[in-house]
Design a protein around this motif. Sequence first.
Motif, PDB file in Angstrom:
ATOM      1  N   LEU A  11       0.813  -1.204   0.107  1.00 45.67           N
ATOM      2  CA  LEU A  11      -0.160  -0.135   0.070  1.00 45.67           C
ATOM      3  C   LEU A  11       0.820   1.310  -0.173  1.00 45.67           C
ATOM      4  N   VAL A  12       0.529   2.284  -0.786  1.00 50.06           N
ATOM      5  CA  VAL A  12       1.464   3.482  -1.000  1.00 50.06           C
ATOM      6  C   VAL A  12       0.387   4.673  -1.379  1.00 50.06           C
ATOM      7  N   PRO A  14      -0.751   8.007  -3.131  1.00 50.30           N
ATOM      8  CA  PRO A  14      -0.398   8.674  -4.460  1.00 50.30           C
ATOM      9  C   PRO A  14       0.937   9.733  -4.611  1.00 50.30           C
ATOM     10  N   GLY A  15       1.702   9.303  -5.570  1.00 50.11           N
ATOM     11  CA  GLY A  15       2.948   9.884  -5.706  1.00 50.11           C
ATOM     12  C   GLY A  15       4.226   9.210  -5.057  1.00 50.11           C
ATOM     13  N   GLY A  16       4.072   8.323  -4.422  1.00 52.48           N
ATOM     14  CA  GLY A  16       5.010   7.421  -3.857  1.00 52.48           C
ATOM     15  C   GLY A  16       5.445   6.554  -4.931  1.00 52.48           C
ATOM     16  N   SER A  17       6.375   5.766  -4.284  1.00 55.91           N
ATOM     17  CA  SER A  17       7.130   4.763  -5.000  1.00 55.91           C
ATOM     18  C   SER A  17       7.278   3.079  -4.271  1.00 55.91           C
ATOM     19  N   LEU A  18       7.493   2.239  -5.323  1.00 59.18           N
ATOM     20  CA  LEU A  18       7.583   0.955  -4.952  1.00 59.18           C
ATOM     21  C   LEU A  18       8.235   0.371  -5.897  1.00 59.18           C
ATOM     22  N   VAL A 112      -0.575  -4.278  -5.678  1.00 58.54           N
ATOM     23  CA  VAL A 112      -0.073  -2.720  -5.364  1.00 58.54           C
ATOM     24  C   VAL A 112      -1.376  -2.100  -5.480  1.00 58.54           C
ATOM     25  N   THR A 113      -1.446  -1.229  -4.153  1.00 58.65           N
ATOM     26  CA  THR A 113      -2.639  -0.459  -3.947  1.00 58.65           C
ATOM     27  C   THR A 113      -2.147   0.923  -3.711  1.00 58.65           C
TER      28      THR A 113
END
Length: 116
Positions: A11-12, A14-18, A112-113
Motif C-alpha cells: 500500500l502506498v 499517491p505520488g509514492g514509489s514501490l 499494489v494499492t
Amino acid sequence: QVQLVESGGGLVQPGGSLRLSCAASGISFIYFDMAWYRQASGKQRELVARITSGGITNYYPNSVKGRFTISRDNVKNTVSLQMNTLKPEDTAVYYCFATNGVGAYWGQGTQVTVQS
C-alpha cells in the motif's frame, strides 16, 4: 520446476514509489525475455513493461512511460520494476512473466494499492 516469485507490493500513497522484484528459478534466465503485467479488478490483464534477453526495454501503457523502469540482473536471476509517482489507477495485481518463445511462465502476483 520453474518458479517466478514476486515481492515488493503493498500500500502506498499517491505520488509514492514501490520497487517490485521477481526472482526466477528453474529456467536459463539469460535466454528469457521478462515482463511485468498487471490486472486491475474487473479489467483484463495488460502488459506494462518488457525487457528482452538482450536488455532492450519497452513500456506499453502510455500512462507508465517516464514513471516505471524495468531492469534485470542476470547474475541474481531477477527482474525488477521501479514504479515512481504512483497513481490510484496503478492499483492492480502485478505479475512477472518469462518466455523464451517456447515456454511461458507466470508468477503468482503481488498486490499494489495506491490510495490516500
